[in-house]
Design an enzyme around this catalytic site. Structure first.
Site, PDB file in Angstrom:
ATOM      1  N   LYS A  11      -7.743  -4.042 -15.295  1.00  0.00           N
ATOM      2  CA  LYS A  11      -7.238  -4.606 -14.029  1.00  0.00           C
ATOM      3  C   LYS A  11      -8.315  -5.452 -13.332  1.00  0.00           C
ATOM      4  O   LYS A  11      -8.017  -6.507 -12.762  1.00  0.00           O
ATOM      5  CB  LYS A  11      -6.775  -3.443 -13.140  1.00  0.00           C
ATOM      6  CG  LYS A  11      -6.520  -3.773 -11.689  1.00  0.00           C
ATOM      7  CD  LYS A  11      -5.316  -4.648 -11.453  1.00  0.00           C
ATOM      8  CE  LYS A  11      -5.147  -4.910  -9.966  1.00  0.00           C
ATOM      9  NZ  LYS A  11      -4.160  -5.938  -9.676  1.00  0.00           N
TER      10      LYS A  11
ATOM     11  N   THR B 196      -5.962  -0.085  -7.241  1.00  0.00           N
ATOM     12  CA  THR B 196      -7.089  -0.677  -7.971  1.00  0.00           C
ATOM     13  C   THR B 196      -8.359  -0.025  -7.440  1.00  0.00           C
ATOM     14  O   THR B 196      -8.696  -0.182  -6.267  1.00  0.00           O
ATOM     15  CB  THR B 196      -7.153  -2.191  -7.736  1.00  0.00           C
ATOM     16  OG1 THR B 196      -5.879  -2.752  -8.052  1.00  0.00           O
ATOM     17  CG2 THR B 196      -8.218  -2.842  -8.604  1.00  0.00           C
TER      18      THR B 196
ATOM     19  N   LEU C 294      -2.919   3.252  -2.756  1.00  0.00           N
ATOM     20  CA  LEU C 294      -3.694   3.335  -1.507  1.00  0.00           C
ATOM     21  C   LEU C 294      -4.697   2.188  -1.378  1.00  0.00           C
ATOM     22  O   LEU C 294      -5.141   1.618  -2.377  1.00  0.00           O
ATOM     23  CB  LEU C 294      -4.393   4.699  -1.459  1.00  0.00           C
ATOM     24  CG  LEU C 294      -3.398   5.874  -1.333  1.00  0.00           C
ATOM     25  CD1 LEU C 294      -4.035   7.195  -1.739  1.00  0.00           C
ATOM     26  CD2 LEU C 294      -2.825   5.942   0.075  1.00  0.00           C
ATOM     27  N   PRO C 295      -5.095   1.877  -0.127  1.00  0.00           N
ATOM     28  CA  PRO C 295      -5.827   0.629   0.114  1.00  0.00           C
ATOM     29  C   PRO C 295      -7.331   0.649  -0.108  1.00  0.00           C
ATOM     30  O   PRO C 295      -7.930  -0.417  -0.208  1.00  0.00           O
ATOM     31  CB  PRO C 295      -5.530   0.353   1.598  1.00  0.00           C
ATOM     32  CG  PRO C 295      -5.291   1.693   2.203  1.00  0.00           C
ATOM     33  CD  PRO C 295      -4.685   2.536   1.124  1.00  0.00           C
TER      34      PRO C 295
END
Ligand code: NAD
Length: 298
Positions: free
Chosen positions: A169, A94, A64-65
């Site tokens: 990440k 992320t 998801l954004p």
């Protein structure tokens, strides 16, 4: 295995497609019907909401954004937390470790285990199954997922605590953001001095300055002027902000990161949320009064 997949965008689209092609049974959800249709056409089942996905399967993946959307999808009104079958929530987005820990704590109360699983390698890596897959969570919950995660690329177990893979990440994406920013300034300087930007990339890629901006982002999206790499500007700026916040939490010196962050904020202000992240090069071009375009004929 039966897998739920929520968020079928630039990354989630090809990753879920690869899972179907590898023989997994997918139940999918996205707010964009056309994204869902691409998956149902190849055999996935469509769900009506994140809760509906979580009623159907034990393992739910998300890509998801934004942090707000991720939290809502996982823990909101019609979220994964409301499902009666789900046992594992695998977040491929992320989010940084703060958000991961917060969500993991909420889900734990309902007996749902969170597995952080951010990925790196871009849309091309998602298409080809060559992503770096960073995973953290209880090892006995991660191990059974390996065959599914290996469909995405190379799996790296980063630790058992929530958020560890997210910290990994962020370190990676800070370097990617820095490479793009620094390469734009380096190549702008050369172009101003009269050098061909193609030649510059070739030389840098045969030398010690090589990085993914000069090997991939410039040749594919900046030099031809297409600016279509497939990673949104808002997503890159999200990751840089998350890195700055996390490094500050840990008391790490962030002089380079602050300078890099400033340039990315400027690029976001100039080009907007929906621009491609490679458009940062245009911000540097504007300041330098040059263009870094290929001199080669197509
Ligand atoms: P994207 O914007 O292309 O895709 C997000 C998808 O989520 C879209 O299909 C959108 O319709 C869907 N969505 C939005 N709100 C929703 C909701 N409430 N419920 C269900 N679906 C909803 O983003 P992306 O580029 O695929 O990135 C996803 C995540 O992966 C982000 O965390 C990003 O930072 C990370 N990531 C992206 C890349 C890349 O190169 N694009 C690489 C590595 C990691």
């Amino acid at each position: 295995m039966e897998i739920g997949f929520i968020g079928l965008g630039n990354m989630g689209g090809p990753m879920s497609r690869r899972l179907v092609e590898a023989g997994h049974q997918l139940t999918v959800f996205d707010t964009r019907p056309e994204a869902v249709e691409r998956l149902t056409k190849i055999g996935a089942r469509a769900a009506k909401s994140p809760a509906d996905v979580a009623n159907s399967v034990e393992t739910v993946m998300t890509s998801l954004p934004s942090l707000d959307i991720g939290l809502k999808v996982a823990t909101g009104e019609d979220g994964i937390i409301r499902g009666n079958r789900v046992r594992r929530y695998v977040d491929l987005s992320t989010t940084g470790s703060r958000a991961a820990i917060k969500t993991a704590d909420i889900l734990k109360e309902r007996g749902i285990v969170q597995i952080d699983c951010p990925v790196s390698g871009g849309v091309a890596g998602a298409e080809k199954g060559t992503l770096a897959v960073m995973v953290s969570g209880p090892k006995d919950e991660v191990d059974p997922l390996r065959p599914a995660l290996e469909v995405f690329g190379k799996v790296f177990y980063c630790g058992d605590k929530p958020g560890m893979a997210q910290s990994m990440k962020l370190a990676n994406n800070f370097l990617s953001a820095t490479g793009m920013a620094a390469s734009s300034e380096a190549i702008a300087m050369g172009v101003k001095a009269g050098l061909d930007p193609n030649l510059m990339c070739d030389v840098i890629n045969a030398g010690s300055g090589m990085n993914t901006a000069t090997t991939q982002k410039f040749p594919r999206s900046v030099l031809p002027g297409t600016f279509d790499y497939g990673f949104g500007m808002a997503l890159m700026v999200k990751d840089v902000r998350l890195f700055l916040a996390e490094a500050a939490d840990y008391g790490i010196p962030i002089e380079v990161a602050q300078a890099v962050g400033k340039l990315w904020e400027k690029a976001l202000a100039e080009h907007g949320d929906n621009s491609d992240f490679t458009e940062l090069a245009k911000t540097v071009e504007k300041g330098a009064g040059i263009q870094m375009r290929s001199l080669k004929k197509a």
